[in-house]
Design a protein around this motif. Sequence first.
Motif, PDB file in Angstrom:
ATOM      1  N   ASN A  18      25.972  39.190  42.085  1.00 51.28           N
ATOM      2  CA  ASN A  18      24.969  39.845  41.234  1.00 51.28           C
ATOM      3  C   ASN A  18      25.379  41.255  40.810  1.00 51.28           C
ATOM      4  O   ASN A  18      24.577  41.996  40.235  1.00 51.28           O
ATOM      5  CB  ASN A  18      23.621  39.957  41.966  1.00 51.28           C
ATOM      6  N   LYS A  19      26.588  41.648  41.196  1.00 49.95           N
ATOM      7  CA  LYS A  19      27.131  42.978  40.889  1.00 49.95           C
ATOM      8  C   LYS A  19      26.285  44.124  41.472  1.00 49.95           C
ATOM      9  O   LYS A  19      26.279  45.235  40.972  1.00 49.95           O
ATOM     10  CB  LYS A  19      27.276  43.188  39.363  1.00 49.95           C
ATOM     11  N   GLU A  20      25.579  43.841  42.553  1.00 52.12           N
ATOM     12  CA  GLU A  20      24.845  44.916  43.236  1.00 52.12           C
ATOM     13  C   GLU A  20      25.771  45.731  44.120  1.00 52.12           C
ATOM     14  O   GLU A  20      25.510  46.896  44.407  1.00 52.12           O
ATOM     15  CB  GLU A  20      23.724  44.331  44.105  1.00 52.12           C
ATOM     16  N   LEU A  21      26.823  45.070  44.625  1.00 50.97           N
ATOM     17  CA  LEU A  21      27.815  45.756  45.454  1.00 50.97           C
ATOM     18  C   LEU A  21      29.207  45.398  44.948  1.00 50.97           C
ATOM     19  O   LEU A  21      29.438  44.275  44.506  1.00 50.97           O
ATOM     20  CB  LEU A  21      27.706  45.295  46.914  1.00 50.97           C
ATOM     21  N   SER A  22      30.106  46.359  45.036  1.00 54.57           N
ATOM     22  CA  SER A  22      31.488  46.073  44.654  1.00 54.57           C
ATOM     23  C   SER A  22      32.295  45.722  45.898  1.00 54.57           C
ATOM     24  O   SER A  22      31.911  46.066  47.018  1.00 54.57           O
ATOM     25  CB  SER A  22      32.107  47.284  43.969  1.00 54.57           C
ATOM     26  N   SER A  23      33.404  45.042  45.659  1.00 49.21           N
ATOM     27  CA  SER A  23      34.290  44.708  46.771  1.00 49.21           C
ATOM     28  C   SER A  23      34.795  45.972  47.456  1.00 49.21           C
ATOM     29  O   SER A  23      34.920  46.019  48.682  1.00 49.21           O
ATOM     30  CB  SER A  23      35.465  43.867  46.253  1.00 49.21           C
ATOM     31  N   GLN A  24      35.060  47.017  46.650  1.00 47.13           N
ATOM     32  CA  GLN A  24      35.540  48.279  47.233  1.00 47.13           C
ATOM     33  C   GLN A  24      34.508  48.916  48.159  1.00 47.13           C
ATOM     34  O   GLN A  24      34.850  49.378  49.246  1.00 47.13           O
ATOM     35  CB  GLN A  24      35.874  49.280  46.122  1.00 47.13           C
ATOM     36  N   GLU A  25      33.250  48.939  47.723  1.00 52.11           N
ATOM     37  CA  GLU A  25      32.204  49.525  48.574  1.00 52.11           C
ATOM     38  C   GLU A  25      32.131  48.811  49.919  1.00 52.11           C
ATOM     39  O   GLU A  25      32.018  49.442  50.982  1.00 52.11           O
ATOM     40  CB  GLU A  25      30.828  49.385  47.894  1.00 52.11           C
ATOM     41  N   ILE A  26      32.186  47.475  49.833  1.00 58.18           N
ATOM     42  CA  ILE A  26      32.059  46.672  51.056  1.00 58.18           C
ATOM     43  C   ILE A  26      33.276  46.873  51.957  1.00 58.18           C
ATOM     44  O   ILE A  26      33.148  47.124  53.160  1.00 58.18           O
ATOM     45  CB  ILE A  26      31.902  45.177  50.694  1.00 58.18           C
ATOM     46  N   THR A  27      34.455  46.779  51.358  1.00 55.81           N
ATOM     47  CA  THR A  27      35.689  46.920  52.131  1.00 55.81           C
ATOM     48  C   THR A  27      35.728  48.281  52.822  1.00 55.81           C
ATOM     49  O   THR A  27      36.046  48.389  54.010  1.00 55.81           O
ATOM     50  CB  THR A  27      36.909  46.726  51.207  1.00 55.81           C
ATOM     51  N   LYS A  28      35.375  49.324  52.075  1.00 56.95           N
ATOM     52  CA  LYS A  28      35.396  50.674  52.649  1.00 56.95           C
ATOM     53  C   LYS A  28      34.362  50.824  53.776  1.00 56.95           C
ATOM     54  O   LYS A  28      34.606  51.530  54.759  1.00 56.95           O
ATOM     55  CB  LYS A  28      35.163  51.720  51.559  1.00 56.95           C
ATOM     56  N   ALA A  51      44.064  46.465  51.826  1.00 56.61           N
ATOM     57  CA  ALA A  51      42.743  45.862  51.611  1.00 56.61           C
ATOM     58  C   ALA A  51      41.993  46.613  50.510  1.00 56.61           C
ATOM     59  O   ALA A  51      41.402  46.000  49.611  1.00 56.61           O
ATOM     60  CB  ALA A  51      41.952  45.874  52.917  1.00 56.61           C
ATOM     61  N   ILE A  52      42.041  47.936  50.555  1.00 54.14           N
ATOM     62  CA  ILE A  52      41.350  48.732  49.524  1.00 54.14           C
ATOM     63  C   ILE A  52      41.974  48.485  48.152  1.00 54.14           C
ATOM     64  O   ILE A  52      41.270  48.332  47.144  1.00 54.14           O
ATOM     65  CB  ILE A  52      41.360  50.241  49.901  1.00 54.14           C
ATOM     66  N   GLU A  53      43.298  48.395  48.148  1.00 53.49           N
ATOM     67  CA  GLU A  53      44.017  48.115  46.900  1.00 53.49           C
ATOM     68  C   GLU A  53      43.596  46.760  46.309  1.00 53.49           C
ATOM     69  O   GLU A  53      43.319  46.639  45.114  1.00 53.49           O
ATOM     70  CB  GLU A  53      45.525  48.140  47.201  1.00 53.49           C
ATOM     71  N   LYS A  54      43.531  45.772  47.197  1.00 54.36           N
ATOM     72  CA  LYS A  54      43.133  44.424  46.741  1.00 54.36           C
ATOM     73  C   LYS A  54      41.676  44.413  46.261  1.00 54.36           C
ATOM     74  O   LYS A  54      41.342  43.737  45.292  1.00 54.36           O
ATOM     75  CB  LYS A  54      43.297  43.409  47.882  1.00 54.36           C
ATOM     76  N   ALA A  55      40.819  45.167  46.948  1.00 54.34           N
ATOM     77  CA  ALA A  55      39.405  45.233  46.559  1.00 54.34           C
ATOM     78  C   ALA A  55      39.266  45.863  45.173  1.00 54.34           C
ATOM     79  O   ALA A  55      38.470  45.431  44.336  1.00 54.34           O
ATOM     80  CB  ALA A  55      38.615  46.028  47.598  1.00 54.34           C
ATOM     81  N   LYS A  56      40.072  46.894  44.949  1.00 54.81           N
ATOM     82  CA  LYS A  56      40.061  47.569  43.654  1.00 54.81           C
ATOM     83  C   LYS A  56      40.450  46.582  42.549  1.00 54.81           C
ATOM     84  O   LYS A  56      39.788  46.496  41.505  1.00 54.81           O
ATOM     85  CB  LYS A  56      41.063  48.739  43.702  1.00 54.81           C
ATOM     86  N   LYS A  57      41.503  45.835  42.832  1.00 49.92           N
ATOM     87  CA  LYS A  57      41.957  44.835  41.864  1.00 49.92           C
ATOM     88  C   LYS A  57      40.879  43.792  41.622  1.00 49.92           C
ATOM     89  O   LYS A  57      40.665  43.348  40.496  1.00 49.92           O
ATOM     90  CB  LYS A  57      43.227  44.133  42.370  1.00 49.92           C
ATOM     91  N   PHE A  58      40.209  43.399  42.692  1.00 42.95           N
ATOM     92  CA  PHE A  58      39.163  42.391  42.528  1.00 42.95           C
ATOM     93  C   PHE A  58      38.045  42.925  41.644  1.00 42.95           C
ATOM     94  O   PHE A  58      37.552  42.232  40.751  1.00 42.95           O
ATOM     95  CB  PHE A  58      38.586  41.941  43.881  1.00 42.95           C
ATOM     96  N   ASP A  59      37.643  44.170  41.883  1.00 41.38           N
ATOM     97  CA  ASP A  59      36.561  44.749  41.083  1.00 41.38           C
ATOM     98  C   ASP A  59      36.948  44.856  39.605  1.00 41.38           C
ATOM     99  O   ASP A  59      36.094  44.732  38.725  1.00 41.38           O
ATOM    100  CB  ASP A  59      36.174  46.136  41.626  1.00 41.38           C
ATOM    101  N   GLU A  60      38.235  45.077  39.352  1.00 44.13           N
ATOM    102  CA  GLU A  60      38.691  45.203  37.960  1.00 44.13           C
ATOM    103  C   GLU A  60      38.707  43.868  37.228  1.00 44.13           C
ATOM    104  O   GLU A  60      38.219  43.744  36.119  1.00 44.13           O
ATOM    105  CB  GLU A  60      40.084  45.861  37.924  1.00 44.13           C
ATOM    106  N   LYS A  61      39.298  42.884  37.861  1.00 39.07           N
ATOM    107  CA  LYS A  61      39.365  41.582  37.179  1.00 39.07           C
ATOM    108  C   LYS A  61      39.337  40.414  38.156  1.00 39.07           C
ATOM    109  O   LYS A  61      40.224  39.570  38.179  1.00 39.07           O
ATOM    110  CB  LYS A  61      40.615  41.504  36.284  1.00 39.07           C
ATOM    111  N   GLY A  62      38.333  40.387  38.989  1.00 40.33           N
ATOM    112  CA  GLY A  62      38.210  39.309  39.970  1.00 40.33           C
ATOM    113  C   GLY A  62      37.440  38.128  39.414  1.00 40.33           C
ATOM    114  O   GLY A  62      36.741  38.241  38.417  1.00 40.33           O
ATOM    115  N   ASN A  63      37.620  37.001  40.095  1.00 37.72           N
ATOM    116  CA  ASN A  63      36.889  35.796  39.714  1.00 37.72           C
ATOM    117  C   ASN A  63      35.641  35.676  40.590  1.00 37.72           C
ATOM    118  O   ASN A  63      35.734  35.423  41.792  1.00 37.72           O
ATOM    119  CB  ASN A  63      37.811  34.589  39.898  1.00 37.72           C
ATOM    120  N   PHE A  64      34.492  35.851  39.976  1.00 40.13           N
ATOM    121  CA  PHE A  64      33.240  35.859  40.734  1.00 40.13           C
ATOM    122  C   PHE A  64      32.741  34.448  41.073  1.00 40.13           C
ATOM    123  O   PHE A  64      31.721  34.280  41.712  1.00 40.13           O
ATOM    124  CB  PHE A  64      32.169  36.670  39.997  1.00 40.13           C
ATOM    125  N   ASP A  65      33.480  33.444  40.604  1.00 40.76           N
ATOM    126  CA  ASP A  65      33.112  32.066  40.946  1.00 40.76           C
ATOM    127  C   ASP A  65      33.717  31.617  42.271  1.00 40.76           C
ATOM    128  O   ASP A  65      33.416  30.540  42.764  1.00 40.76           O
ATOM    129  CB  ASP A  65      33.578  31.097  39.841  1.00 40.76           C
TER     130      ASP A  65
END
Lengths: 485, 95
Positions: A18-28, A51-65
């Motif tokens: 739902n885009k309420e939280l980003s992967s980076q916020e959670i990972t951090k 992990a933070i690097e990967k989270a950043k990448k996910f937030d930029e162009k991750g597959n939410f499915d």
Amino acid sequence: MSDIINLTLSALIDKIKNKELSSQEITKAYIARAEKSKDLNTYITTDFENAIEKAKKFDEKGNFDYELPGVPLAVKDLFCTNNLKTTAGSKILSNFIPSYESTVTQHLWDEGAILLGKLNCDEFAMGSSNETSFFGNVESPVGKKVVPGGSSGGSASALAAKLTPATIGTDTGGSIRQPASFTGTVGLKPTYGSCSRYGIVAFASSLDQAGPMTQDVSDAALMLDVISKYDLKDSTSVNFKRGDYFKSLSSNIKGKKIGIPKEYRVDGMPKEIESLWQDGITLLKKLGAKIIDISLPHTKYALPAYYIVAPAEASSNLARYDGVKYGYRSQGENLISMYENTRSEGFGDEVKRRIMIGTYVLSSGYYDAYYLKAQKIRRLIKNDFDEAYKSVDAILTPSTPSSAFNIGDKTDDPVSMYLNDIFTVPVNLSGLPAISIPAGKDKNNYPLGLQLIGKAFEEQNLLNISYSMEKELSFKNNLQDWWIK
Amino acid sequence: MSINLKTIKHIAKLSRISIDDKKAKELEKDLNSIFEFIETLNKVDTKKVEPLTSIAETSLKLRGDVVKTKNIREKILKNSPDENKDFFVVPKVVE
């Protein structure tokens, strides 16, 4: 941030989708908490920067499915991870960096999960208290100087302390279910052949099985959906029709027949465990299940048979650690003494004990008396379950004969340590699925678990029964964060 | 039946684990208590029982004899405690 770490895995996924939280916020958030929780000694290796690097990448162009979109996870250090140190809790693998990935962890990353690091465990998964690890004891968040159980002790401790939203462990004789029971978490050992063993450091190949360790039953179903897949790389992987475990969860268990095996009422079992079991029976009745008394007559022989079969397989599996191709190497004046010194210095006491037991029971003149005998007993134990399953759908027992004990309490007496697994070992010998769910607490406020054992490949049934019980039990760990620095 | 010190040393040799006398004595005590526990199995009559060797009682699957990974020598040698270009190195075995 404290909100993040209090979310279950499925709630976390909803918030990401739902885009309420980003992967980076959670990972951090998880990394920050891990940094403050070092005293528990749950991690052997962290991979936080990546992990933070990967989270950043996910937030930029991750597959939410994906099933686990941008979710950070730490896993037991028995799973080989490509380019990240994998030690199995042993000195002999303390410098080993795999060039390949285990199948089950690959499934996690393929579904969008992000690796936080590798969690402590008993050396080569041999132990019931996480005290045999070369990297030191793990403390349980349920109490100071209390063991988290083992061998997946780092996993259980990290999960209960909210350092990872879920995790995976391995279970050879109870190594997922016993630590889950000790830490108030859910641990599922799937049917043998359900999750691939490829890339898992081998202990006893006919018993080892990977499985989820989670905050609740829904999360276990969700994780099982991801990791249970047929794999050509594991010759014992079974190509059966897997369920859609999470979506098919149902709390309607009316008419289910649950067996209560009288042989699990062992001498010296604390009253609180007896009453926990009784309360479980009452609850199942209330939920509309039918309770049936059953007998598993060979139960008491499961543990001694296990202590032949498992060490025998271990002695063979661990023969590969010779200081030649990878891992720790000692010196020696010739090849043989180099082997002997490497193995003597590289393995800890419990691992050496088991290699010696295994070597002995397989050696010329003793094979029939011990190994063959144990395999025959194994048949009788499996026959007991086959017979019981003619009249019941699942079996309810306590997960462990006691609650968590203190660090150091059982290290001097191997047999007393082995007795921890008395209720979990028969399941591995028979290849069946079983789950431990938190069901109550003892007088010290330490968690106690109930175990449900199912028919082979009927994980859905197990998940549904435990799901319906969990709703009524509404167990809460209520940990006080005493270890946070 | 009890396992004596001589047997302990023999098993250690078979296991390729060097042990000193102190360790051997510890192991003698531990292994004897473990085998006392294991030997309760002798109470069970298993004459007519077939051994269970594996839960997945299926035959091994066949696959094509095809190379799938190539040129991974460097990756494999990377973890070697001692290497010499293309080989693993061990203490001298021939005079």
